[in-house]
Design a protein around this motif. Structure first.
Motif, PDB file in Angstrom:
ATOM      1  N   ARG A 134       0.852  -1.203   0.000  1.00  0.00           N
ATOM      2  CA  ARG A 134       0.000   0.000   0.000  1.00  0.00           C
ATOM      3  C   ARG A 134       0.883   1.246   0.000  1.00  0.00           C
ATOM      4  O   ARG A 134       1.825   1.347   0.791  1.00  0.00           O
ATOM      5  N   LEU A 135       0.562   2.170  -0.867  1.00  0.00           N
ATOM      6  CA  LEU A 135       1.269   3.458  -0.905  1.00  0.00           C
ATOM      7  C   LEU A 135       0.303   4.540  -0.437  1.00  0.00           C
ATOM      8  O   LEU A 135      -0.798   4.658  -0.983  1.00  0.00           O
TER       9      LEU A 135
ATOM     10  N   VAL B 127       4.930   3.699   2.863  1.00  0.00           N
ATOM     11  CA  VAL B 127       4.899   2.419   2.152  1.00  0.00           C
ATOM     12  C   VAL B 127       4.563   1.330   3.166  1.00  0.00           C
ATOM     13  O   VAL B 127       5.233   1.214   4.190  1.00  0.00           O
ATOM     14  N   GLU B 128       3.533   0.553   2.871  1.00  0.00           N
ATOM     15  CA  GLU B 128       3.220  -0.592   3.734  1.00  0.00           C
ATOM     16  C   GLU B 128       3.311  -1.866   2.906  1.00  0.00           C
ATOM     17  O   GLU B 128       2.749  -1.956   1.818  1.00  0.00           O
ATOM     18  N   VAL B 129       4.012  -2.844   3.453  1.00  0.00           N
ATOM     19  CA  VAL B 129       4.174  -4.135   2.802  1.00  0.00           C
ATOM     20  C   VAL B 129       3.476  -5.169   3.683  1.00  0.00           C
ATOM     21  O   VAL B 129       3.783  -5.281   4.865  1.00  0.00           O
TER      22      VAL B 129
ATOM     23  N   ALA C  70       7.365   4.928  -7.377  1.00  0.00           N
ATOM     24  CA  ALA C  70       6.960   3.949  -6.361  1.00  0.00           C
ATOM     25  C   ALA C  70       5.810   3.066  -6.850  1.00  0.00           C
ATOM     26  O   ALA C  70       5.738   1.882  -6.493  1.00  0.00           O
ATOM     27  N   GLU C  71       4.939   3.626  -7.674  1.00  0.00           N
ATOM     28  CA  GLU C  71       3.743   2.868  -8.061  1.00  0.00           C
ATOM     29  C   GLU C  71       4.073   1.578  -8.809  1.00  0.00           C
ATOM     30  O   GLU C  71       3.588   0.504  -8.427  1.00  0.00           O
TER      31      GLU C  71
ATOM     32  N   VAL D 227      11.458  -2.153 -13.458  1.00  0.00           N
ATOM     33  CA  VAL D 227      10.053  -1.724 -13.587  1.00  0.00           C
ATOM     34  C   VAL D 227       9.817  -0.216 -13.461  1.00  0.00           C
ATOM     35  O   VAL D 227       8.784   0.277 -13.904  1.00  0.00           O
ATOM     36  N   CYS D 228      10.751   0.505 -12.844  1.00  0.00           N
ATOM     37  CA  CYS D 228      10.424   1.904 -12.511  1.00  0.00           C
ATOM     38  C   CYS D 228      10.469   2.866 -13.702  1.00  0.00           C
ATOM     39  O   CYS D 228       9.780   3.883 -13.711  1.00  0.00           O
TER      40      CYS D 228
END
Ligand SMILES: O=C([O-])C(=O)C[C@H](O)[C@@H](O)C(=O)[O-]
Ligand SMILES: [Mg+2]
Length: 429
Positions: free
Chosen positions: A11-12, A38-40, A62-63, A87-88
């Motif tokens: 979750r961002l 940022v939550e993992v 970040a997304e 990926v960024c």
């Protein structure tokens, strides 16, 4: 692989946090500054939290990283770097210029990506530590101290933001007496015994006078002055001469390695930086030319806590000191800073932190400094708990903003008071 360690969700949460009208050479802090939380979440049901810069550019990077993480082990923090590269994509403002807002040194694609990764790395370490029942410092090899020392971060400041009004009760500090009063309050409330003044705001003689007033008020205590590269080599050398024996170190007096090397060659006063060495690429030249004697690491720039330890080892090999820089941040980042600082053997100076200026936090319990120190937590993970109501409220503020404050821009904030203001070219003096 224990499937409980696999990442299930990321979750961002971009937020805007209250920030006082602190002055620097580019302008003034905005009334609210962006951060990204940022939550993992693991399949085992454990949530880890991290925090990093929240400006739009960082959020964009970040997304895709958040989307790519589910299914990977939370323990694979080294894998974050290759994944992020994959990926960024490129950052919008990766143009090698010193950034317009937060005086964070050069902005390039690698550094932006590393700053984003740092929030994910810390969240992964928090989740891993909670799963294993180990504090983050243990995941970094173990603490070598039980307490980490911080310095008081003094700023010239106004009482209130021009448009948003008064957010705290500190009042203005615009002269030596105001700076000393601010330092006394920091010493009284938090027990700080070393003091850093953010300079580059007034002509150097006024800032020299403020440092002298601090030296008189706090005899023998460590003092620093940081004009964020606003001075020429000649001015830097003059200030260094006037304040030798008074300052513990001079921080980023001039801009860039070339100028810092020339200052360094002309003074015995140690030079520290969080501007000319902020990436590995900048390090060989700066060290070879003895441009800096202390690197102020910021675990966000350097890609997290493991990379900060690697930086510490490199600095150690070159006989360069290491301490810590801070930009406006909340308690999650302060916890991360404290864990990594606890593991670095040669930490010879009190670390910087803006935290005492932050009236808002997203933790259920705020950190408290005692005698200027934070006790290193031995609780699993970072040892902090998110206050979800606060997080939601600060996210709501971000959602409600029309975009004006979502990227920090101290020069734009200054134009609220002085419509003709443009961030001064360096050297300013
Ligand atoms: O040590 C530093 O250069 C900083 O902390 C940079 C920050 O942007 C500081 O200047 C500020 O918050 O105004
Ligand atoms: Mg600095």
């Amino acid at each position: 692989m224990d499937t409980a360690l696999l990442i299930d969700d990321v979750r961002l949460t971009p937020i805007l946090i209250a920030d006082p009208p602190l002055l620097n050479t580019q302008g003034v802090h905005q009334p609210y500054t962006p951060r990204l939380v940022v939550e993992v979440v693991t399949r085992g049901g454990v949530t880890g939290v991290g925090e990093t810069y929240g400006d739009g550019t960082y959020l964009e990077l970040a997304e895709p990283l958040a989307r790519a993480l589910p299914g990977r082990p939370v323990s694979d923090v080294n894998g974050l770097f290759a994944l992020a590269e994959e990926v960024c994509g490129a950052a919008r403002t990766a143009d090698e210029r010193v950034d317009a807002g937060g005086l964070r040194g050069v902005q390039n694609a690698d550094k932006l990506r590393l700053s984003v990764i740092s929030g994910f790395e810390v969240a992964c370490l928090d989740a891993l530590g909670k799963t294993l029942g180990l504090p983050v410092h243990a995941l970094l090899g173990g603490k070598v101290r039980d307490r980490v020392e911080y310095s008081a971060y003094l700023f010239y400041r106004w009482a209130a933001h021009p448009a948003a009004g008064e957010l705290d009760d500190w009042g203005a500090a615009l002269d030596p007496a105001g700076v000393v009063a601010q330092a006394r309050r920091f010493a009284r409330d938090h027990g700080f015994t070393s003091f850093k003044l953010k300079g580059g705001v007034f002509p150097p003689d006024q800032e020299i006078a403020a440092v002298r007033a601090l030296a008189e008020a706090f005899p023998g205590q460590p003092l620093r002055l940081d004009p964020n590269g606003a001075w020429s080599v000649e001015t830097s050398l003059r200030v260094a001469e006037e304040l030798k024996g008074v300052l513990e170190y001079l921080e980023d007096p001039a801009s860039g390695t070339e100028a810092m090397a020339r200052v360094s060659a002309g003074t015995d006063l140690p030079l520290a930086t969080n501007m000319c060495v902020t990436t590995l690429a900048e390090l060989p030249e700066a060290f070879a030319r003895d441009a800096v004697q202390i690197v102020l690491s910021d675990h966000h720039y350097w890609g997290g806590l493991h990379r900060t330890r690697e930086l510490a080892a490199i600095c150690g090999a070159f006989g360069v000191g290491l301490s810590m820089h801070s930009n406006t941040h909340l308690g999650v980042s302060l916890a991360a800073m404290t864990h990594v600082a606890a593991t670095v053997p040669g930490l010879g100076h009190a670390c910087d932190s803006h935290y005492p200026w932050q009236t808002e936090d997203i933790l259920t319990t705020r950190h408290t400094f005692e005698d200027g120190h934070l006790t290193v937590s031995d609780a699993p993970g970072l040892g902090v708990e998110l206050d979800r109501d606060r997080l939601a409220a600060l996210h709501r503020r971000w959602l409600d903003d029309d975009g004006t404050l979502r990227s920090r821009d101290d020069a734009a904030a200054m134009r609220q008071a002085d419509p003709g203001w443009v961030a001064p070219a360096v050297p300013r003096w």
